[in-house]
Design an enzyme around this catalytic site. Structure first.
Site, short mmCIF file in Angstrom:
data_model
loop_
_atom_site.label_atom_id
_atom_site.label_comp_id
_atom_site.label_asym_id
_atom_site.label_seq_id
_atom_site.Cartn_x
_atom_site.Cartn_y
_atom_site.Cartn_z
N ALA A 1 0.83 -1.20 0.00
CA ALA A 1 0.00 0.00 0.00
C ALA A 1 0.87 1.26 0.00
O ALA A 1 1.97 1.27 0.55
CB ALA A 1 -0.92 0.00 1.21
N GLY B 1 0.89 -5.63 0.67
CA GLY B 1 -0.05 -5.77 -0.43
C GLY B 1 0.59 -6.27 -1.70
O GLY B 1 -0.08 -6.90 -2.52
N GLU C 1 0.57 -9.88 -1.33
CA GLU C 1 -0.81 -10.33 -1.43
C GLU C 1 -1.27 -10.41 -2.88
O GLU C 1 -2.04 -11.30 -3.25
CB GLU C 1 -1.72 -9.41 -0.61
CG GLU C 1 -1.54 -9.60 0.88
CD GLU C 1 -2.31 -8.61 1.71
OE1 GLU C 1 -3.09 -9.03 2.57
OE2 GLU C 1 -2.13 -7.39 1.51
N GLU D 1 2.60 -6.05 7.83
CA GLU D 1 1.59 -5.06 8.23
C GLU D 1 1.52 -4.80 9.72
O GLU D 1 1.27 -3.66 10.15
CB GLU D 1 0.22 -5.47 7.69
CG GLU D 1 0.01 -5.23 6.20
CD GLU D 1 0.48 -6.38 5.33
OE1 GLU D 1 0.12 -6.43 4.14
OE2 GLU D 1 1.23 -7.25 5.85
#
Length: 274
Positions: free
Chosen positions: A82, A127, A130, A150
């Site tokens: 992110a 992310g 991910e 995270e």
């Protein structure tokens, strides 16, 4: 029928561009979904998330795309997750409104109906990892560094990591990786099952793998992926019912007829894709 995404779209020979940060390039029946925000190491901003979701929607509707390879234009990163600089500027209310946009990007990759391959070169963190986990297979090279850090910044993996990682490596191993927020380099990542294949060059290896996959029936590939995804985690009896439904969806298809004919005639099949 939806026309195929081709190199004649926006962006010309460089492929079709979705917004500023995402490009789709075509290599025959292989679609390359390119993360192209090099100045930010492909950090996923709101705009990039929106573009990624749009690109996935177009790919999902393209019957000529048999496999998708997720790659990066950055020479040291696949994706660092992110965009925390953007996140730092958002109010709580803005963050709530942004959440569906972010989710749509990760879900878009996860729900692509054809086989997907991530090509991880350099950092794939948060992310970014991910996005790779949302693919069916992950090819990495010696530069790869993966992880879900995270909790080290006060949040949790929110792009599917808490659900996708245990499905890959088991609940306890996933807990250790998420709770410690540690980064894992290529050799250990391969040993733990965080990546599937180690290649000299991640992009080249992933495209070659995708090409081998794309030689097969597009109808069969999509049905096989559906059966694998929907059957995962079910008890055996329920899983076999999922498999039977997928089999019935292809058993009377043009691809099945062509595949059997080509086998008996000792020739390469020409898949109708229906």
């Amino acid at each position: 029928m939806t026309s195929e995404i081709s190199d004649t779209g926006t962006g010309g020979a460089d492929g079709r561009r979705f917004g500023e940060y995402v490009v789709v390039r075509r290599h025959g029946h292989v679609a390359e979904l390119v993360l192209d925000r090099p100045k930010a190491m492909n950090a996923v901003s709101t705009e990039m998330a929106r573009s990624l979701a749009a690109a996935c929607e177009a790919l999902a509707a393209d019957p000529s795309a048999r496999t998708v390879v997720l790659t990066s234009t950055h020479d040291r990163a696949f994706c660092v997750g992110a965009d925390l600089k953007e996140r730092n500027s958002l109010t709580d209310a803005e963050l709530v409104r942004q959440r569906p946009t972010a989710r749509a990007a990760y879900t878009g990759v996860l729900e692509l109906p054809m086989p997907t391959v991530a090509a991880v070169h350099g950092f794939a963190l948060g992310g970014g990892f991910e996005l790779a986990l949302a693919c069916d297979l992950i090819v990495a090279d010696a530069t790869a560094v993966v992880g879900l850090p995270e909790v080290s910044v006060g949040v949790i993996p929110g792009g599917g990591g808490t659900q996708l990682l245990p499905r890959r490596v088991g609940a306890a191993r996933a807990a250790e990786l998420v709770f410690t927020a540690r980064r894992v380099e290529t050799a250990e990542a391969r040993e733990l099952g965080l990546v599937d294949i180690v290649a000299d060059d991640a992009r080249t290896g992933a495209l070659e793998l995708a090409g081998r996959i794309a030689a097969n029936s597009p109808v069969g590939l999509r049905a096989a992926k559906r059966a694998l995804r929907l059957g995962h985690g079910l008890d055996l009896r329920a899983g076999l019912e999922v498999e039977d439904a997928a089999w019935r969806s292809v058993a009377f298809s043009g691809d099945r007829a062509e595949g059997v004919a080509a086998f008996n005639e000792k020739r390469k099949p020409q898949w109708p894709g229906e």
